[in-house]
Design a protein around this motif. Structure first.
Motif, PDB file in Angstrom:
ATOM      1  N   SER A   1       0.836  -1.198   0.000  1.00  0.00           N
ATOM      2  CA  SER A   1       0.000   0.000   0.000  1.00  0.00           C
ATOM      3  C   SER A   1       0.878   1.258   0.000  1.00  0.00           C
ATOM      4  CB  SER A   1      -0.922  -0.015   1.222  1.00  0.00           C
ATOM      5  OG  SER A   1      -1.683   1.170   1.262  1.00  0.00           O
ATOM      6  N   GLN A   2       1.919   1.235   0.829  1.00  0.00           N
ATOM      7  CA  GLN A   2       2.883   2.339   0.863  1.00  0.00           C
ATOM      8  C   GLN A   2       3.549   2.507  -0.495  1.00  0.00           C
ATOM      9  OE1 GLN A   2       5.295   1.110   4.460  1.00  0.00           O
ATOM     10  NE2 GLN A   2       6.049   3.181   4.158  1.00  0.00           N
ATOM     11  N   LEU A   3       4.008   1.392  -1.037  1.00  0.00           N
ATOM     12  CA  LEU A   3       4.703   1.409  -2.326  1.00  0.00           C
ATOM     13  C   LEU A   3       3.795   1.949  -3.427  1.00  0.00           C
ATOM     14  CD1 LEU A   3       7.155   0.678  -4.078  1.00  0.00           C
ATOM     15  CD2 LEU A   3       6.234  -1.651  -4.244  1.00  0.00           C
ATOM     16  N   ARG A   4       2.548   1.511  -3.428  1.00  0.00           N
ATOM     17  CA  ARG A   4       1.589   1.959  -4.450  1.00  0.00           C
ATOM     18  C   ARG A   4       1.437   3.475  -4.411  1.00  0.00           C
ATOM     19  NH1 ARG A   4      -3.720   2.530  -3.817  1.00  0.00           N
ATOM     20  NH2 ARG A   4      -3.720   1.246  -1.935  1.00  0.00           N
ATOM     21  N   GLY A   5       1.361   4.033  -3.215  1.00  0.00           N
ATOM     22  CA  GLY A   5       1.237   5.482  -3.065  1.00  0.00           C
ATOM     23  C   GLY A   5       2.419   6.234  -3.658  1.00  0.00           C
ATOM     24  N   VAL A   6       3.618   5.720  -3.394  1.00  0.00           N
ATOM     25  CA  VAL A   6       4.831   6.348  -3.929  1.00  0.00           C
ATOM     26  C   VAL A   6       4.876   6.222  -5.449  1.00  0.00           C
ATOM     27  CG1 VAL A   6       7.360   6.129  -4.020  1.00  0.00           C
ATOM     28  CG2 VAL A   6       6.179   6.047  -1.820  1.00  0.00           C
ATOM     29  N   LEU A   7       4.570   5.024  -5.949  1.00  0.00           N
ATOM     30  CA  LEU A   7       4.616   4.797  -7.392  1.00  0.00           C
ATOM     31  C   LEU A   7       3.606   5.666  -8.132  1.00  0.00           C
ATOM     32  CD1 LEU A   7       4.985   0.901  -7.584  1.00  0.00           C
ATOM     33  CD2 LEU A   7       6.777   2.625  -7.902  1.00  0.00           C
ATOM     34  N   LYS A   8       2.425   5.836  -7.544  1.00  0.00           N
ATOM     35  CA  LYS A   8       1.395   6.669  -8.182  1.00  0.00           C
ATOM     36  C   LYS A   8       1.904   8.096  -8.384  1.00  0.00           C
ATOM     37  CE  LYS A   8      -2.922   6.476  -6.729  1.00  0.00           C
ATOM     38  NZ  LYS A   8      -4.100   6.267  -5.872  1.00  0.00           N
ATOM     39  N   LYS A   9       2.660   8.604  -7.407  1.00  0.00           N
ATOM     40  CA  LYS A   9       3.186   9.969  -7.502  1.00  0.00           C
ATOM     41  C   LYS A   9       4.295  10.072  -8.541  1.00  0.00           C
ATOM     42  CE  LYS A   9       2.231  11.058  -2.695  1.00  0.00           C
ATOM     43  NZ  LYS A   9       2.800  10.856  -1.377  1.00  0.00           N
ATOM     44  N   GLU A  10       5.054   8.974  -8.724  1.00  0.00           N
ATOM     45  CA  GLU A  10       6.222   9.014  -9.602  1.00  0.00           C
ATOM     46  C   GLU A  10       5.945   8.510 -11.021  1.00  0.00           C
ATOM     47  OE1 GLU A  10       9.511   7.041  -7.717  1.00  0.00           O
ATOM     48  OE2 GLU A  10       9.481   8.404  -6.005  1.00  0.00           O
ATOM     49  N   ALA A  11       4.778   7.911 -11.238  1.00  0.00           N
ATOM     50  CA  ALA A  11       4.474   7.331 -12.555  1.00  0.00           C
ATOM     51  C   ALA A  11       4.444   8.402 -13.642  1.00  0.00           C
ATOM     52  CB  ALA A  11       3.143   6.585 -12.497  1.00  0.00           C
ATOM     53  N   LYS A  12       5.229   8.167 -14.708  1.00  0.00           N
ATOM     54  CA  LYS A  12       5.289   9.123 -15.807  1.00  0.00           C
ATOM     55  C   LYS A  12       4.943   8.474 -17.146  1.00  0.00           C
ATOM     56  CE  LYS A  12       7.957  12.512 -13.579  1.00  0.00           C
ATOM     57  NZ  LYS A  12       7.346  12.280 -12.296  1.00  0.00           N
ATOM     58  N   THR A  13       5.057   7.156 -17.223  1.00  0.00           N
ATOM     59  CA  THR A  13       4.857   6.467 -18.500  1.00  0.00           C
ATOM     60  C   THR A  13       3.732   5.440 -18.380  1.00  0.00           C
ATOM     61  OG1 THR A  13       6.370   4.649 -17.994  1.00  0.00           O
ATOM     62  CG2 THR A  13       7.350   6.645 -18.958  1.00  0.00           C
ATOM     63  N   LEU A  14       3.327   4.939 -19.512  1.00  0.00           N
ATOM     64  CA  LEU A  14       2.326   3.879 -19.548  1.00  0.00           C
ATOM     65  C   LEU A  14       2.826   2.648 -18.804  1.00  0.00           C
ATOM     66  CD1 LEU A  14      -0.417   2.957 -20.630  1.00  0.00           C
ATOM     67  CD2 LEU A  14       0.742   2.243 -22.727  1.00  0.00           C
ATOM     68  N   GLU A  15       4.105   2.306 -18.992  1.00  0.00           N
ATOM     69  CA  GLU A  15       4.691   1.155 -18.289  1.00  0.00           C
ATOM     70  C   GLU A  15       4.637   1.375 -16.776  1.00  0.00           C
ATOM     71  OE1 GLU A  15       5.733  -1.933 -19.300  1.00  0.00           O
ATOM     72  OE2 GLU A  15       4.765  -1.270 -21.141  1.00  0.00           O
ATOM     73  N   ASN A  16       4.912   2.598 -16.328  1.00  0.00           N
ATOM     74  CA  ASN A  16       4.827   2.913 -14.901  1.00  0.00           C
ATOM     75  C   ASN A  16       3.408   2.707 -14.399  1.00  0.00           C
ATOM     76  OD1 ASN A  16       7.079   5.829 -14.911  1.00  0.00           O
ATOM     77  ND2 ASN A  16       7.559   3.663 -14.923  1.00  0.00           N
ATOM     78  N   ASP A  17       2.432   3.162 -15.168  1.00  0.00           N
ATOM     79  CA  ASP A  17       1.029   3.007 -14.769  1.00  0.00           C
ATOM     80  C   ASP A  17       0.658   1.521 -14.645  1.00  0.00           C
ATOM     81  OD1 ASP A  17       0.605   5.730 -14.637  1.00  0.00           O
ATOM     82  OD2 ASP A  17      -0.266   5.863 -16.639  1.00  0.00           O
ATOM     83  N   LYS A  18       1.151   0.714 -15.572  1.00  0.00           N
ATOM     84  CA  LYS A  18       0.891  -0.724 -15.505  1.00  0.00           C
ATOM     85  C   LYS A  18       1.500  -1.320 -14.240  1.00  0.00           C
ATOM     86  CE  LYS A  18       0.669  -1.645 -20.472  1.00  0.00           C
ATOM     87  NZ  LYS A  18       1.373  -2.311 -21.589  1.00  0.00           N
ATOM     88  N   SER A  19       2.696  -0.871 -13.905  1.00  0.00           N
ATOM     89  CA  SER A  19       3.385  -1.340 -12.707  1.00  0.00           C
ATOM     90  C   SER A  19       2.589  -0.996 -11.445  1.00  0.00           C
ATOM     91  CB  SER A  19       4.786  -0.737 -12.642  1.00  0.00           C
ATOM     92  OG  SER A  19       5.517  -1.268 -11.571  1.00  0.00           O
TER      93      SER A  19
END
Length: 89
Positions: free
Chosen positions: A19-37
């Protein structure tokens, strides 16, 4: 490997870390691949909450090395270990 057989207590803690990781990734996502991750981490979190270790690891494998790097950066040990196992490191 111990991560192949995640215990219920581990899965509960792992779901919190994801849950913590998801929050961080959501803020840092810049690409389609990031969004998939981000989506795979969310699915892994859901599987961990449901007590499904194999499904959790399957989603973490799909989340990939970008998610692993973020987990290492924010210092969540259980998620980092599970991601390393899942991506084959």
């Amino acid at each position: 490997n111990q991560n192949k057989d995640l215990q219920d207590s581990d899965l509960h803690k792992l779901s919190e870390e994801l849950s913590q990781l998801r929050g961080v990734l959501k803020k840092e996502a810049k690409t389609l691949e990031n969004d998939k991750s981000v989506g795979e981490v969310a699915s892994a979190e859901e599987a961990a909450k449901a007590g499904n270790g194999p499904k959790t690891l399957e989603h973490l494998k799909n989340a990939g090395k970008w998610a692993l790097g973020a987990a290492e950066k924010i210092g969540i040990p259980l998620a980092t270990a599970a991601l390393k196992t899942s991506v084959g490191l």
